[in-house]
Write a protein that holds these residues in place. Structure first.
Motif, PDB file in Angstrom:
ATOM      1  N   THR A  37       1.213   3.865  -7.615  1.00  0.00           N
ATOM      2  CA  THR A  37      -0.302   3.261  -7.071  1.00  0.00           C
ATOM      3  C   THR A  37      -0.166   1.724  -7.486  1.00  0.00           C
ATOM      4  N   GLY A  40      -1.753  11.063  -3.239  1.00  0.00           N
ATOM      5  CA  GLY A  40      -0.229  11.176  -2.910  1.00  0.00           C
ATOM      6  C   GLY A  40       0.253  12.325  -2.223  1.00  0.00           C
ATOM      7  N   SER A  46     -11.788   6.948  -1.820  1.00  0.00           N
ATOM      8  CA  SER A  46     -10.705   6.886  -2.830  1.00  0.00           C
ATOM      9  C   SER A  46      -9.773   8.340  -2.457  1.00  0.00           C
ATOM     10  N   ARG A  47      -8.628   8.115  -2.028  1.00  0.00           N
ATOM     11  CA  ARG A  47      -7.464   8.893  -2.023  1.00  0.00           C
ATOM     12  C   ARG A  47      -6.228   8.733  -2.030  1.00  0.00           C
ATOM     13  N   LEU A  48      -6.067   8.827  -3.598  1.00  0.00           N
ATOM     14  CA  LEU A  48      -4.804   8.343  -4.175  1.00  0.00           C
ATOM     15  C   LEU A  48      -4.073   9.348  -4.635  1.00  0.00           C
ATOM     16  N   ALA A  88      -7.154  -0.587  -4.089  1.00  0.00           N
ATOM     17  CA  ALA A  88      -5.702   0.130  -4.272  1.00  0.00           C
ATOM     18  C   ALA A  88      -5.113   0.827  -3.167  1.00  0.00           C
ATOM     19  N   ALA A  89      -3.622   1.208  -3.536  1.00  0.00           N
ATOM     20  CA  ALA A  89      -3.051   2.027  -2.561  1.00  0.00           C
ATOM     21  C   ALA A  89      -1.895   2.801  -3.207  1.00  0.00           C
ATOM     22  N   ARG A  90      -1.764   3.960  -2.523  1.00  0.00           N
ATOM     23  CA  ARG A  90      -0.593   4.897  -3.223  1.00  0.00           C
ATOM     24  C   ARG A  90       0.469   4.522  -2.173  1.00  0.00           C
ATOM     25  N   ALA A 126      -6.620   5.917   5.740  1.00  0.00           N
ATOM     26  CA  ALA A 126      -5.866   4.803   5.345  1.00  0.00           C
ATOM     27  C   ALA A 126      -4.949   4.368   6.461  1.00  0.00           C
ATOM     28  N   GLY A 165      -2.133   6.742   0.756  1.00  0.00           N
ATOM     29  CA  GLY A 165      -3.477   6.804   0.537  1.00  0.00           C
ATOM     30  C   GLY A 165      -3.824   5.508  -0.046  1.00  0.00           C
ATOM     31  N   VAL A 166      -5.377   5.491   0.298  1.00  0.00           N
ATOM     32  CA  VAL A 166      -5.938   4.068  -0.300  1.00  0.00           C
ATOM     33  C   VAL A 166      -7.275   4.321  -0.959  1.00  0.00           C
ATOM     34  N   GLU A 167      -7.735   3.620  -1.849  1.00  0.00           N
ATOM     35  CA  GLU A 167      -8.862   3.330  -2.186  1.00  0.00           C
ATOM     36  C   GLU A 167      -9.541   1.977  -1.650  1.00  0.00           C
TER      37      GLU A 167
END
Ligand code: FAD
Length: 455
Positions: free
Chosen positions: A106, A180, A176-178, A206-208, A191, A164-166
């Protein structure tokens, strides 16, 4: 901007992180210098909560917000206009750790691309998105532009690596979907939607990211050809015969000469009119590159199999953008386009010919990611506001069945020309999505779509 809003921004991120006047000026022009705008403040949030607070303050005042990462974008997409607030994401720069089981990490939206690459390599993995602006371009910017770069021919664009991204929506709510999950068919892929959204739908915080294993060794060849047509004809064969090929980059004789003058170095091979830089990563890359001898139209090749030699050959390709930017007399008109591979050579001949006829004195510089049919067409000479040159080049791209933006996005530079690559129905769908997520049109107005606040 009211003093009240400035006060609220100072409360949101701390007074040290609200920049105005001269301190904000560098955020109001793009890397090329072609696009210059204005803003009343640059704010530098240090957390997602602070981004939420900034969105609430700007939303309350009805002031547009322009998310900005490294400001290396080449279509004017991060350049604010009027009274906008620039949301500089560079303090959201936490990276990792790498999960050794899933091969993911992340990263904060403001993390420089090079830092993510470094952390991945330190754990035996690679983040394969790569291009010359790696030290400054941010993960958020690369997602917002769905950046491509050198390795697309093997690993695809940024979208392929975002698990995934926030992100903060225009109304200040957070998605928020981090987690993975690689497989997650539970509805719309938000995303994926944010990849290429250019700051118009949400602010990514943020990003996964999915990594690839760091295996094999690298070898790079600079291969000279009799002409562009021969170089392009070689692309399919290279992809077929070099299983480890990671990059196939095109350069022309005039660009190589200008880079040579800039570097104070001689081109490593002579007698070529067009060049391919070919990178192979495999267990025996030199063995793979030995097959180059059989490529038609080849004049000569220089091969490097150590990191220093490979970096030296890459300098010939990576210096193009900077050298052309300085060629003058004005910043270049930059066209990042894709053509069907079979049409690339004919397109290059025609664009050079038509520009010479309609704009005597203008210079056309062409290089790019040949493996993807992606050309960077730069025209120096015409002034920044001369849109005839834009109409000429982009119109020709459309006639050849290409796309007016391969990887840099639409931004402000190509907004008036979007209809050349997208149907009225597609643009209507874009507009509906924008209206649903940002009904007041406050996120990066005028980028990608017309300014919705005026309609
Ligand atoms: C020398 C050079 C070489 C380059 N080579 C390539 C290349 O090979 N391939 C390629 O694809 N690009 C290339 N680029 C273009 C540029 O580096 C990319 O577009 C990059 O992805 C921009 O990242 P950034 O952080 O600088 O974004 P910025 O320039 O700051 O912003 C770009 C866009 O993304 C939006 N944005 C930024 N951060 C966020 C966020 N957190 N949330 C929502 N929206 C956001 C902005 O509003 C803007 O619309 C190159 C640029 C340079 C200067």
């Amino acid at each position: 901007m009211s003093a009240d809003l400035l006060d609220r921004l100072r409360v949101a991120v701390g007074p040290r992180h609200v920049l105005t006047g001269d301190l904000a000026a560098g955020h109001c022009r793009d890397w090329t210098g072609r696009f210059v705008g204005s803003c009343t403040a640059v704010v530098r949030p240090g957390s997602t909560d602070e981004v939420v607070a900034v969105m609430a303050a700007c939303g309350g005042a009805g002031v547009p917000v322009v998310a900005q990462g490294g400001n290396t974008g080449l279509v004017g997409g991060a350049v604010p206009q009027g009274e906008a607030v620039v949301l500089s994401m560079v303090r959201l720069d936490a990276v990792g750790p790498v999960d050794p089981v899933s091969g993911q990490l992340t990263a904060g939206a403001g993390s420089p691309l090079a830092r993510v690459q470094e952390v991945a390599r330190g754990a035996g993995w690679r983040y394969p998105v790569d291009f010359a602006a790696r030290d400054t371009a941010t993960i958020g910017g690369t997602i917002a532009t769905n950046a491509g770069g050198h390795h697309v021919v093997r690993y695809g664009m940024t979208r392929q690596h975002v698990v995934g991204v926030e992100a903060v929506l225009a109304d200040g709510s957070v998605i928020s979907r981090l987690g993975g999950l690689v497989k997650d068919n539970t509805g719309y892929d938000l995303a994926g939607l944010l990849c290429g959204s250019e700051g118009t739908l949400a602010v990514i915080t943020a990003a996964r990211l999915a990594l690839v294993p760091d295996v094999g060794t690298v070898a790079v060849a600079l291969v000279g050809f009799t002409d562009v047509a021969a170089a392009i004809r070689a692309v399919g064969g290279l992809r077929r015969t070099l299983p480890g090929v990671e990059a196939i980059e095109l350069m022309c004789a005039d660009g190589m000469a200008a880079v040579g003058a800039h570097l104070g170095a001689s081109i490593p091979i002579s007698g070529a009119e067009a060049y391919l830089l070919v990178e192979v990563v495999s267990t025996d890359p030199l063995d793979e590159l030995a097959t180059l001898d059989s490529v038609g139209g080849l004049v000569d090749a220089a091969v490097a199999s150590d990191a220093v030699g490979a970096a030296q050959l890459w300098r010939w390709r990576e210096s193009h953008t900077e050298v052309i930017n300085r060629a003058g007399p004005h910043p270049p008109h930059k066209f990042d386009v894709t053509l069907p591979l079979a049409s690339v050579a004919a397109f290059i001949d025609e664009v050079r010919g038509d520009v010479a006829t309609r704009h005597p004195g203008a210079r056309v510089w062409i290089f790019g990611h040949a493996g993807d049919g992606n050309l960077h067409v730069n025209v120096t000479g015409p002034s920044p506001d001369d849109t005839d040159i834009d109409a000429l080049v982009l119109g020709m791209v459309a006639r050849f069945g290409g796309s007016i933006s391969a990887e840099h996005g639409i931004g402000r530079a190509k907004q008036p020309w979007l209809h050349l690559s997208r149907s009225a129905t597609e643009i209507a769908a874009f507009t509906a999505i924008k209206a649903a997520l940002d009904p007041r049109g406050l996120l990066n107005p005028g980028v990608l779509l017309p300014d919705q606040r005026l309609s």
